[in-house]
Design a protein around this motif. Structure first.
Motif, mmCIF file in Angstrom:
data_model
loop_
_atom_site.group_PDB
_atom_site.id
_atom_site.type_symbol
_atom_site.label_atom_id
_atom_site.label_comp_id
_atom_site.label_asym_id
_atom_site.label_seq_id
_atom_site.Cartn_x
_atom_site.Cartn_y
_atom_site.Cartn_z
ATOM 1 N N TYR A 35 0.840 -1.191 0.000
ATOM 2 C CA TYR A 35 0.000 0.000 0.000
ATOM 3 C C TYR A 35 0.881 1.248 0.000
ATOM 4 O O TYR A 35 1.992 1.251 0.551
ATOM 5 C CB TYR A 35 -0.884 0.067 1.249
ATOM 6 C CG TYR A 35 -2.001 -0.941 1.332
ATOM 7 C CD1 TYR A 35 -1.791 -2.218 1.845
ATOM 8 C CD2 TYR A 35 -3.290 -0.599 0.927
ATOM 9 C CE1 TYR A 35 -2.826 -3.137 1.947
ATOM 10 C CE2 TYR A 35 -4.336 -1.510 1.026
ATOM 11 C CZ TYR A 35 -4.097 -2.766 1.539
ATOM 12 O OH TYR A 35 -5.131 -3.673 1.641
ATOM 13 N N GLN A 37 0.612 5.156 1.388
ATOM 14 C CA GLN A 37 -0.195 6.051 2.217
ATOM 15 C C GLN A 37 0.429 7.442 2.207
ATOM 16 O O GLN A 37 1.479 7.670 2.822
ATOM 17 C CB GLN A 37 -0.307 5.537 3.651
ATOM 18 C CG GLN A 37 -1.237 6.376 4.523
ATOM 19 C CD GLN A 37 -1.415 5.814 5.916
ATOM 20 O OE1 GLN A 37 -0.603 5.051 6.407
ATOM 21 N NE2 GLN A 37 -2.496 6.217 6.579
ATOM 22 N N PRO A 43 -4.555 4.367 3.347
ATOM 23 C CA PRO A 43 -3.707 3.567 2.454
ATOM 24 C C PRO A 43 -4.401 3.275 1.134
ATOM 25 O O PRO A 43 -5.612 3.060 1.096
ATOM 26 C CB PRO A 43 -3.483 2.274 3.242
ATOM 27 C CG PRO A 43 -3.801 2.615 4.655
ATOM 28 C CD PRO A 43 -4.858 3.660 4.593
ATOM 29 N N LEU A 45 -4.100 0.672 -2.167
ATOM 30 C CA LEU A 45 -3.456 -0.550 -2.619
ATOM 31 C C LEU A 45 -2.688 -0.321 -3.910
ATOM 32 O O LEU A 45 -3.203 0.251 -4.862
ATOM 33 C CB LEU A 45 -4.502 -1.641 -2.846
ATOM 34 C CG LEU A 45 -3.958 -2.989 -3.317
ATOM 35 C CD1 LEU A 45 -3.192 -3.677 -2.186
ATOM 36 C CD2 LEU A 45 -5.091 -3.884 -3.811
ATOM 37 N N GLN A 48 -1.195 -6.631 -5.213
ATOM 38 C CA GLN A 48 -1.554 -7.770 -4.382
ATOM 39 C C GLN A 48 -0.979 -9.037 -5.011
ATOM 40 O O GLN A 48 -1.153 -9.278 -6.207
ATOM 41 C CB GLN A 48 -3.078 -7.884 -4.255
ATOM 42 C CG GLN A 48 -3.551 -9.068 -3.451
ATOM 43 C CD GLN A 48 -5.073 -9.152 -3.363
ATOM 44 O OE1 GLN A 48 -5.772 -8.197 -3.704
ATOM 45 N NE2 GLN A 48 -5.580 -10.274 -2.905
ATOM 46 N N GLN A 59 -3.369 -0.524 -9.874
ATOM 47 C CA GLN A 59 -3.079 0.822 -9.373
ATOM 48 C C GLN A 59 -1.581 1.068 -9.192
ATOM 49 O O GLN A 59 -1.180 2.061 -8.589
ATOM 50 C CB GLN A 59 -3.826 1.058 -8.052
ATOM 51 C CG GLN A 59 -5.337 0.987 -8.212
ATOM 52 C CD GLN A 59 -6.071 1.524 -6.998
ATOM 53 O OE1 GLN A 59 -6.240 2.733 -6.860
ATOM 54 N NE2 GLN A 59 -6.488 0.643 -6.122
ATOM 55 N N LEU A 91 3.380 0.683 2.998
ATOM 56 C CA LEU A 91 2.980 -0.347 3.946
ATOM 57 C C LEU A 91 2.883 -1.694 3.253
ATOM 58 O O LEU A 91 2.338 -1.805 2.154
ATOM 59 C CB LEU A 91 1.618 -0.012 4.561
ATOM 60 C CG LEU A 91 1.542 1.261 5.410
ATOM 61 C CD1 LEU A 91 0.102 1.671 5.609
ATOM 62 C CD2 LEU A 91 2.217 1.037 6.745
ATOM 63 N N LEU B 101 -9.218 -4.171 0.045
ATOM 64 C CA LEU B 101 -9.759 -3.197 0.987
ATOM 65 C C LEU B 101 -9.568 -1.788 0.464
ATOM 66 O O LEU B 101 -8.519 -1.449 -0.069
ATOM 67 C CB LEU B 101 -9.044 -3.310 2.328
ATOM 68 C CG LEU B 101 -9.382 -4.488 3.235
ATOM 69 C CD1 LEU B 101 -8.536 -4.438 4.493
ATOM 70 C CD2 LEU B 101 -10.858 -4.492 3.586
ATOM 71 N N PHE B 103 -9.776 2.100 1.930
ATOM 72 C CA PHE B 103 -9.753 2.831 3.192
ATOM 73 C C PHE B 103 -10.252 4.251 3.006
ATOM 74 O O PHE B 103 -10.052 4.869 1.971
ATOM 75 C CB PHE B 103 -8.330 2.895 3.743
ATOM 76 C CG PHE B 103 -7.799 1.588 4.256
ATOM 77 C CD1 PHE B 103 -7.259 0.658 3.394
ATOM 78 C CD2 PHE B 103 -7.843 1.298 5.609
ATOM 79 C CE1 PHE B 103 -6.761 -0.545 3.852
ATOM 80 C CE2 PHE B 103 -7.348 0.099 6.091
ATOM 81 C CZ PHE B 103 -6.816 -0.826 5.216
#
Lengths: 115, 113
Positions: A35, A37, A43, A45, A48, A59, A91, B101, B103
């Motif tokens: 991630y 931030q 955060p 992504l 993955q 992304q 992260l 996810l 956020f």
């Protein structure tokens, strides 16, 4: 149980330089996430992995960012060349699997400053 | 784009008081999760509430979910200085062959001793 490890914790580089971050997920976790931030935001992504394969990198700015997860364990994220707007905390997180409801465990992050 | 938006952006309370943070989201969810982030550290998972649940408790934390209003709230009772942190709501969405996810921007909570 050891948590997600990341290094370095801090990095300062000049624009156009290269930088690499390392992540060691929790043992046995098949899914690994990177991630970005930016200060004051949540955060976002970047990529993955499921084991050593990429599940989603939609992304990830692929002209300058790259990531790999050789052998399905550790992972590295690289930026080359860096831009000022890449200043952020990076992260790494891992989870047992990538399905709904699986908790993600986060590392402490690497704070990158690009000058 | 971010799915969840927390409100307020910042909250300052005295130790011992209760803190309430709200989260609104845009699309249907399977579950909603709350995370805490202390200054300079990674995120820690606090609690997950499923779409068929209305309320969930964990220690001093109470989470509610109203799917008709697409909103959730996190209540921290009897706050402590150690609760000072940013709190994020996150919901999974179906991305490119996986669930990811998203956020919100977070609520920054300051608990004054």
């Amino acid at each position: 149980e050891a948590g997600v490890a990341q290094s370095p914790r801090y990095k300062i580089i000049e624009k156009r330089q290269s930088v690499a971050f390392w992540c060691n997920p929790i043992s046995g976790h098949a899914t690994l996430y990177w991630y970005q931030q930016i200060l004051g935001q949540g955060p976002k992504l970047l990529i993955q992995f499921q084991n050593n394969g990429v599940v989603d990198d939609s992304q990830l700015p692929k002209d300058r960012f790259s990531a790999e997860r050789l052998k399905g364990v550790d992972s590295t994220l690289k930026i080359q060349p860096a831009k000022l707007e890449d200043s952020a905390v990076y992260l790494c997180a891992s989870s047992l699997a990538g399905g709904l409801g699986y908790e993600q465990y986060f590392g402490p992050g690497t704070r990158l400053t690009v000058t | 784009s971010q799915q969840g938006e927390e409100d307020p952006q910042a909250l300052s309370i005295q130790e011992g008081e209760n803190a309430t943070m709200n989260c609104s989201y845009k699309t249907s969810i399977n579950n909603l999760q709350w995370y805490r982030q202390n200054s300079g550290r990674g995120l820690v998972h606090l609690i997950l509430i499923r779409s068929n649940e209305r309320e969930k408790h964990s220690g001093r934390l109470r989470v509610t979910l109203d799917t008709s209003k697409k909103s959730s709230s996190l209540l921290i009772t009897a706050s402590r200085a150690a609760d000072t942190a940013s709190y994020f709501c996150a919901s999974p969405y179906s991305g490119a062959g996986s669930y990811q996810l998203t956020f919100g921007k977070g609520t920054k909570l300051s608990v004054i001793p």
